[in-house]
Design an enzyme around this catalytic site. Structure first.
Site, PDB file in Angstrom:
ATOM      1  N   SER A 217       0.840  -1.526   0.001  1.00 31.63           N
ATOM      2  CA  SER A 217      -0.454  -0.030  -0.363  1.00 31.63           C
ATOM      3  C   SER A 217       0.730   1.272   0.205  1.00 31.63           C
ATOM      4  O   SER A 217       2.202   1.756   0.290  1.00 31.63           O
ATOM      5  CB  SER A 217      -0.954   0.206   1.417  1.00 31.63           C
ATOM      6  OG  SER A 217      -1.541  -0.788   1.090  1.00 31.63           O
ATOM      7  N   LYS A 241      -8.697  -3.047  12.390  1.00 37.10           N
ATOM      8  CA  LYS A 241      -9.006  -1.898  11.829  1.00 37.10           C
ATOM      9  C   LYS A 241     -10.174  -1.933  10.828  1.00 37.10           C
ATOM     10  O   LYS A 241     -10.918  -1.210  10.627  1.00 37.10           O
ATOM     11  CB  LYS A 241      -7.696  -0.859  11.110  1.00 37.10           C
ATOM     12  CG  LYS A 241      -8.029   0.297  11.171  1.00 37.10           C
ATOM     13  CD  LYS A 241      -6.713   1.364  10.579  1.00 37.10           C
ATOM     14  CE  LYS A 241      -7.066   2.628  10.604  1.00 37.10           C
ATOM     15  NZ  LYS A 241      -5.466   3.245  11.065  1.00 37.10           N
ATOM     16  N   ASP A 242      -9.711  -3.121   9.013  1.00 36.16           N
ATOM     17  CA  ASP A 242     -10.715  -2.739   8.876  1.00 36.16           C
ATOM     18  C   ASP A 242     -12.436  -3.078   9.572  1.00 36.16           C
ATOM     19  O   ASP A 242     -13.155  -3.044   8.586  1.00 36.16           O
ATOM     20  CB  ASP A 242     -10.387  -4.041   7.404  1.00 36.16           C
ATOM     21  CG  ASP A 242      -9.371  -3.073   6.984  1.00 36.16           C
ATOM     22  OD1 ASP A 242      -9.755  -1.471   6.883  1.00 36.16           O
ATOM     23  OD2 ASP A 242      -9.206  -4.168   6.097  1.00 36.16           O
TER      24      ASP A 242
END
Lengths: 467, 180
Positions: A217, A241-242
């Site tokens: 990323s 977190k997602d």
């Protein structure tokens, strides 16, 4: 990076012969991810979740839907009234399209701001644009299936775009229709393609992820990761977190599905398609509105279609239009402004696509009025006759600065918006690459956190000289 | 803390608790998603609304049969002759594969109403028209695998395990029956 050792002997046996578990471990578990990702980086996985939601609900709906002009509308109503939980599945699918586009638009603007399209991620970006194009085609075809008035006339208008092609345009449109108007053969083929394309998108998403995992990323600082001190394993840090982001997003999604399921749609589409009568005002779904505004901004049929196509095609060339070596907008003081104007511009274009091109927007009274009303107001304020006011208003940008009346014709506003849209990519970004002086970029991701060392002064400026 | 994570199975750690919590949410979430999806595949309200059929019996002579459609399946209605009734009632129950007296299978002895689906693998047995074979027992003969049913719709020979199913029905009047 060492090969994982699995405790379960069955998994070990399979993995030795078919290394799917090693692959998953590598790409979804230990996969090193920049440790400074903010919540804007949640939207990629959210888009993936939305694709799955759309495919699952779509499959179930397709089991109840009849792709025939005589039955399509009623089969959708039957889903709403008679099929167990049919209303929920349809509203999930219908609003899911809007949610998918919201997520993808945020994902795209994230990429635009943080320079995620720049080397070495050009192909990653282009595959993303391709996915977006496929999404637009799929959503359009899906909108035709309920066979309401907007379905029918939307299909008519969109397919007629191809008639703008010189010489062979009409033949192409006949070919698309399988007849001389939008009819049963059209509905059948659009249904088949609406079923097929999501799986093509799924394939493109896999390619998108393969390209993503080549260099990993991008991140809010826009600098490369330089080693383990800059990264975290994907699991559990980013999976969690997602998941949290997904929970918040699902609340938003559920709000639309349960409290305002038809707010994003057009009520006219609950009328059965009538090939003999066009609705008064044809409006596409909200996610097409900016492009619709661009189409209407150009007074020439062919050029309008070309401009609309170009507004997306231009994204394919973005990596070579923006040559600034600094990825993140955080370190680009001038770019930042133009970026936010672009965001605002897209909102304006969306607004322009929503209203009739002949209407006037009156920014001081926050009204949209039609041309007659606007002329009458000008006549009243100036104390002149209607005919005189008509001349005064004219067609000249529709701006009338006389006391108390100030309005911009929607189509003129759309033209300004279109102008800025293209200028951003074709003028602003290339010029900024030359004239903008970026701020200092940190040496590494971990440096500001772990301390030590100073930023490379003017490193970027030097590399720009080379460029 | 490091010690507690290695505690025996009896003493759960905070992390165990968190894992349990997260997994429970995932399981309940998955179930909540699966429920409406699976439920949508069950018969819908419009299908359930067509779950009963009314039949006028006044035109059916003794010895004749008619087939009506109920829930997408054929239902055999046979106006039995006195001989057929007598044969059906005279069978030794203990000799049957699926023992059931004729009286339990009819409301009125002259009207036999059964679902016309062979209990073996779902074919429609023959014997409704005079031209069709009725098998050795005067009822129905299934052409698929040779099951034979008697004048009460009971299995007498062949691979079918049970008698032809008797649907729920009520006589609204002497000549009107409501199936379902």
């Amino acid at each position: 990076m060492a090969a994982p050792v699995f405790k379960n002997p069955v998994i070990r046996w399979i993995d030795h012969r078919l290394p799917v578990f090693s692959y998953l471990h590598h790409e979804a578990y230990e996969y090193p991810t920049p440790k400074n990702l903010n919540y804007w980086w949640n939207f990629g996985s959210l888009a993936g979740v939305m694709l799955v939601v759309m495919i699952v609900t779509g499959l179930i709906l397709a089991m109840q839907y009849t792709p025939h002009v005589d039955y399509a509308f009623n089969s959708v109503e039957r889903i709403m009234r008679d099929v167990n939980w049919g209303w929920l599945l349809r509203y999930l699918h219908m609003n899911g399209a809007s949610m998918f586009f919201i997520v993808v638009y945020i994902h795209i603007f994230r990429g635009l701001y943080f320079g995620s399209y720049k080397a070495p991620r050009e192909l990653l970006w282009q595959i993303g644009v391709l996915i977006y194009l496929l999404m637009m085609a799929t959503a359009f075809m899906g909108y035709v299936l309920p066979w309401g008035q907007m379905s029918f006339w939307g299909a008519t208008v969109i397919t007629n775009l191809f008639s703008a092609i010189p010489v062979i345009g009409d033949e192409i449109v006949t070919l698309l229709w399988g007849g001389f108007s939008v009819e049963n053969p059209t509905l059948n083929r659009l249904f088949v393609l609406h079923f097929l394309l999501p799986f093509v998108i799924l394939g493109a998403v896999v390619v998108h992820i393969i390209a993503l995992h080549r260099f990993g990323s991008n991140n809010p600082l826009g600098i490369d990761t330089k080693g383990p001190q800059d990264t975290l394993p994907f699991h559990p840090y980013y999976t969690m977190k997602d998941m949290f982001g997904l929970g918040v997003f699902l609340l938003f999604y559920a709000f639309w599905v349960f409290w305002a399921p038809n707010a994003l749609g057009d009520p006219v589409n609950y009328e059965l398609a009538n090939p003999l009568s066009t609705p008064e005002h044809i409006v596409p779904e909200w996610y097409y509105l900016p492009f619709y505004a661009i189409l209407r901004s150009i007074p020439d049929k062919l050029l309008g279609v070309i401009a609309m196509g170009a507004s997306i095609i231009i994204l394919f060339f973005l990596p070579w239009l923006d040559r600034s070596p600094v990825r993140s907008g955080t370190f680009r003081p001038v770019f930042k402004w133009f970026f936010w104007i672009l965001v605002f511009d897209c909102v304006i274009l969306m607004f322009c696509g929503k209203y009739a091109p002949e209407a006037y927007w009156m920014p001081f009274s926050l009204e949209i009025v039609d041309a007659d009303t606007f002329t009458a107001r000008v006549a009243e304020v100036r104390g002149i006759a209607h005919d005189e006011a008509l001349t005064a208003v004219g067609d000249m940008w529709g701006v009338n600065a006389a006391a108390g009346t100030f309005g911009i014709k929607i189509v003129r506003l759309g033209q300004l918006g279109t102008l800025y849209y293209f200028a951003y990519f074709l003028v602003v970004l290339p010029l900024l690459s030359i004239f903008e002086r970026p701020r200092q970029v940190p040496l590494s991701i971990s440096k500001p956190v772990l301390g030590g060392g100073q930023s490379v002064a003017h490193a970027t400026a030097k590399s720009m000289e080379k460029a | 803390m490091a010690d507690t994570t290695h505690g025996g199975p009896a003493s759960g750690t905070r992390r165990d608790f968190m894992n349990l919590l997260v997994n429970s949410v995932a399981v309940f979430g998955a179930a909540a998603v699966a429920w409406p999806i699976i439920s949508s595949l069950n018969p819908s309200q419009d299908v359930l609304a067509l779950a009963s059929t009314e039949v006028d019996l006044s035109q059916i002579e003794a010895g004749q049969s008619i087939t009506v459609k109920w829930r997408g399946k054929p239902v055999f209605i046979r106006h039995r002759t006195p001989e057929e009734i007598k044969t059906a009632e005279g069978v030794d129950i203990s000799s049957l594969r699926d023992p059931q007296p004729d009286g339990d299978r009819v409301e009125k002895p002259e009207w036999l109403i059964v679902v016309g689906v062979c209990t073996h693998l779902g074919c429609v047995p023959q014997g409704q028209k005079p031209s069709e074979p009725r098998g050795q027992f005067g009822g129905w003969f299934c052409p698929c695998h040779g099951s034979e049913y008697d004048t009460s719709g009971r299995i007498r020979r062949g691979p079918a395990p049970t008698n032809l199913e008797v649907p729920q029905y009520t006589f609204e009047s002497d000549t009107l029956v409501k199936i379902g």
